[in-house]
Design a protein around this motif. Structure first.
Motif, PDB file in Angstrom:
ATOM      1  N   VAL A  13       0.857  -1.183   0.000  1.00 18.17           N
ATOM      2  CA  VAL A  13       0.000   0.000   0.000  1.00 18.17           C
ATOM      3  C   VAL A  13       0.896   1.236   0.000  1.00 18.17           C
ATOM      4  CG1 VAL A  13      -1.868  -1.175   1.218  1.00 18.17           C
ATOM      5  CG2 VAL A  13      -0.198   0.130   2.521  1.00 18.17           C
ATOM      6  N   THR A  14       0.299   2.368  -0.276  1.00 18.23           N
ATOM      7  CA  THR A  14       1.032   3.625  -0.197  1.00 18.23           C
ATOM      8  C   THR A  14       0.157   4.655   0.496  1.00 18.23           C
ATOM      9  OG1 THR A  14       2.424   5.180  -1.433  1.00 18.23           O
ATOM     10  CG2 THR A  14       0.318   4.568  -2.438  1.00 18.23           C
ATOM     11  N   GLN A  15       0.736   5.806   0.741  1.00 18.46           N
ATOM     12  CA  GLN A  15       0.013   6.909   1.383  1.00 18.46           C
ATOM     13  C   GLN A  15       0.014   8.123   0.460  1.00 18.46           C
ATOM     14  OE1 GLN A  15       2.222   7.064   5.134  1.00 18.46           O
ATOM     15  NE2 GLN A  15       0.413   6.210   6.144  1.00 18.46           N
ATOM     16  N   PRO A  16      -0.934   9.033   0.643  1.00 18.99           N
ATOM     17  CA  PRO A  16      -1.074  10.189  -0.246  1.00 18.99           C
ATOM     18  C   PRO A  16       0.161  11.083  -0.312  1.00 18.99           C
ATOM     19  CG  PRO A  16      -2.993   9.999   1.186  1.00 18.99           C
ATOM     20  CD  PRO A  16      -1.995   9.004   1.668  1.00 18.99           C
ATOM     21  N   GLY A  17       0.950  11.126   0.751  1.00 15.84           N
ATOM     22  CA  GLY A  17       2.094  12.030   0.798  1.00 15.84           C
ATOM     23  C   GLY A  17       3.392  11.467   0.240  1.00 15.84           C
ATOM     24  N   VAL A  18       3.353  10.305  -0.361  1.00 19.25           N
ATOM     25  CA  VAL A  18       4.559   9.696  -0.937  1.00 19.25           C
ATOM     26  C   VAL A  18       4.846  10.359  -2.284  1.00 19.25           C
ATOM     27  CG1 VAL A  18       5.494   7.556  -1.907  1.00 19.25           C
ATOM     28  CG2 VAL A  18       4.233   7.512   0.246  1.00 19.25           C
ATOM     29  N   ILE A  32       5.027  -4.620  -9.185  1.00 17.79           N
ATOM     30  CA  ILE A  32       3.586  -4.454  -8.995  1.00 17.79           C
ATOM     31  C   ILE A  32       3.046  -3.436  -9.995  1.00 17.79           C
ATOM     32  CG2 ILE A  32       3.506  -5.163  -6.578  1.00 17.79           C
ATOM     33  CD1 ILE A  32       3.703  -2.248  -5.767  1.00 17.79           C
ATOM     34  N   ASN A  33       1.726  -3.466 -10.184  1.00 16.13           N
ATOM     35  CA  ASN A  33       1.095  -2.585 -11.160  1.00 16.13           C
ATOM     36  C   ASN A  33       0.051  -1.641 -10.585  1.00 16.13           C
ATOM     37  OD1 ASN A  33       2.413  -3.417 -13.592  1.00 16.13           O
ATOM     38  ND2 ASN A  33       1.358  -5.370 -13.318  1.00 16.13           N
ATOM     39  N   ALA A  34      -0.333  -1.847  -9.335  1.00 14.87           N
ATOM     40  CA  ALA A  34      -1.319  -0.955  -8.707  1.00 14.87           C
ATOM     41  C   ALA A  34      -1.290  -1.156  -7.206  1.00 14.87           C
ATOM     42  CB  ALA A  34      -2.716  -1.229  -9.236  1.00 14.87           C
ATOM     43  N   VAL A  35      -1.576  -0.079  -6.481  1.00 11.66           N
ATOM     44  CA  VAL A  35      -1.645  -0.158  -5.019  1.00 11.66           C
ATOM     45  C   VAL A  35      -2.775   0.733  -4.520  1.00 11.66           C
ATOM     46  CG1 VAL A  35       0.802  -0.691  -4.636  1.00 11.66           C
ATOM     47  CG2 VAL A  35       0.062   1.687  -4.669  1.00 11.66           C
ATOM     48  N   PRO A  36      -3.417   0.303  -3.420  1.00 11.86           N
ATOM     49  CA  PRO A  36      -4.382   1.193  -2.786  1.00 11.86           C
ATOM     50  C   PRO A  36      -3.643   2.301  -2.036  1.00 11.86           C
ATOM     51  CG  PRO A  36      -4.415  -0.990  -1.747  1.00 11.86           C
ATOM     52  CD  PRO A  36      -3.376  -1.004  -2.807  1.00 11.86           C
ATOM     53  N   VAL A  37      -4.272   3.442  -1.962  1.00 15.45           N
ATOM     54  CA  VAL A  37      -3.735   4.570  -1.215  1.00 15.45           C
ATOM     55  C   VAL A  37      -4.522   4.656   0.084  1.00 15.45           C
ATOM     56  CG1 VAL A  37      -3.255   7.038  -1.229  1.00 15.45           C
ATOM     57  CG2 VAL A  37      -3.196   5.740  -3.388  1.00 15.45           C
ATOM     58  N   LEU A  38      -3.827   4.491   1.201  1.00 13.70           N
ATOM     59  CA  LEU A  38      -4.479   4.499   2.504  1.00 13.70           C
ATOM     60  C   LEU A  38      -4.075   5.721   3.304  1.00 13.70           C
ATOM     61  CD1 LEU A  38      -4.088   0.766   3.631  1.00 13.70           C
ATOM     62  CD2 LEU A  38      -5.914   1.807   2.290  1.00 13.70           C
ATOM     63  N   GLU A  39      -5.050   6.286   3.994  1.00 11.85           N
ATOM     64  CA  GLU A  39      -4.787   7.365   4.933  1.00 11.85           C
ATOM     65  C   GLU A  39      -4.170   6.756   6.196  1.00 11.85           C
ATOM     66  OE1 GLU A  39      -5.174  10.578   4.246  1.00 11.85           O
ATOM     67  OE2 GLU A  39      -6.060  10.153   2.285  1.00 11.85           O
ATOM     68  N   GLU A  40      -3.685   7.603   7.081  1.00 14.87           N
ATOM     69  CA  GLU A  40      -3.057   7.111   8.319  1.00 14.87           C
ATOM     70  C   GLU A  40      -3.999   6.261   9.155  1.00 14.87           C
ATOM     71  OE1 GLU A  40      -0.886   9.943  10.639  1.00 14.87           O
ATOM     72  OE2 GLU A  40       0.027  10.829   8.859  1.00 14.87           O
ATOM     73  N   GLY A  46      -7.784   6.280  -2.364  1.00 13.11           N
ATOM     74  CA  GLY A  46      -7.587   6.175  -3.805  1.00 13.11           C
ATOM     75  C   GLY A  46      -6.846   4.923  -4.189  1.00 13.11           C
ATOM     76  N   VAL A  47      -6.565   4.854  -5.482  1.00 20.25           N
ATOM     77  CA  VAL A  47      -5.765   3.774  -6.068  1.00 20.25           C
ATOM     78  C   VAL A  47      -4.840   4.428  -7.076  1.00 20.25           C
ATOM     79  CG1 VAL A  47      -5.826   1.733  -7.558  1.00 20.25           C
ATOM     80  CG2 VAL A  47      -7.560   2.024  -5.814  1.00 20.25           C
ATOM     81  N   ILE A  48      -3.639   3.914  -7.169  1.00 15.16           N
ATOM     82  CA  ILE A  48      -2.715   4.418  -8.185  1.00 15.16           C
ATOM     83  C   ILE A  48      -2.113   3.226  -8.909  1.00 15.16           C
ATOM     84  CG2 ILE A  48      -0.766   4.642  -6.597  1.00 15.16           C
ATOM     85  CD1 ILE A  48      -0.120   7.296  -8.223  1.00 15.16           C
ATOM     86  N   PHE A  62       3.090  14.336  -5.696  1.00 15.26           N
ATOM     87  CA  PHE A  62       2.786  13.342  -4.677  1.00 15.26           C
ATOM     88  C   PHE A  62       1.678  12.410  -5.174  1.00 15.26           C
ATOM     89  CE2 PHE A  62       4.530  16.959  -2.428  1.00 15.26           C
ATOM     90  CZ  PHE A  62       5.450  16.351  -1.582  1.00 15.26           C
ATOM     91  N   VAL A  63       1.562  11.272  -4.521  1.00 16.79           N
ATOM     92  CA  VAL A  63       0.526  10.301  -4.858  1.00 16.79           C
ATOM     93  C   VAL A  63      -0.841  10.975  -4.894  1.00 16.79           C
ATOM     94  CG1 VAL A  63      -0.691   8.250  -4.011  1.00 16.79           C
ATOM     95  CG2 VAL A  63       1.814   8.273  -4.073  1.00 16.79           C
TER      96      VAL A  63
END
Length: 119
Positions: A13-18, A32-40, A46-48, A62-63
């Motif tokens: 997973v990733t976070q919006p501030g990456v 990988i080809n996609a990851v969910p974007v998780l808040e803290e 989102g998804v990217i 940023f993400v």
């Protein structure tokens, strides 16, 4: 066949501030080809995907600047056939898979193709 039988889990997973530059490196390293974007707090914002990243030429973004906020969610006990129908209906290649309010996996169109090509 159920989604949980073919989904990718555990997931990255990733976070919006990456920064996008860091995420691109992670996609390559982890193949990988996609990851969910998780808040803290663990909520999905989102998804990217790799196709989102290819379109970005400013790696200092940023993400949160690039991610899709329209997240399509499946459940781990959904039938694969139903998940595939959802992907076609919405024109997406990835579903975030949930169970009891938690992200537990990702399902890609390639996961589905692999299963049916092995039959």
């Amino acid at each position: 066949m159920r989604v949980e039988e073919i989904m990718t889990s555990p997931i990255v997973v990733t976070q919006p501030g990456v920064k996008i530059a860091n995420l691109k490196d992670m996609f390559i390293r982890k193949n990988i080809n996609a990851v969910p974007v998780l808040e803290e707090d663990g909520t999905i914002s989102g998804v990217i995907s790799s196709s989102d990243l290819v379109a970005v030429h400013n790696e200092s973004l940023f993400v949160r600047d690039v991610m899709s906020r329209n997240v399509h969610i499946g459940l781990k006990n959904n039938r694969v056939k139903d998940a595939a129908k959802m992907m076609v209906k919405h024109g997406v290649h990835h579903l975030v898979i949930m169970d009891d309010g938690n992200v537990v996996g990702m399902l890609s169109s390639m996961d589905i193709i692999k299963v049916f090509s092995e039959e």
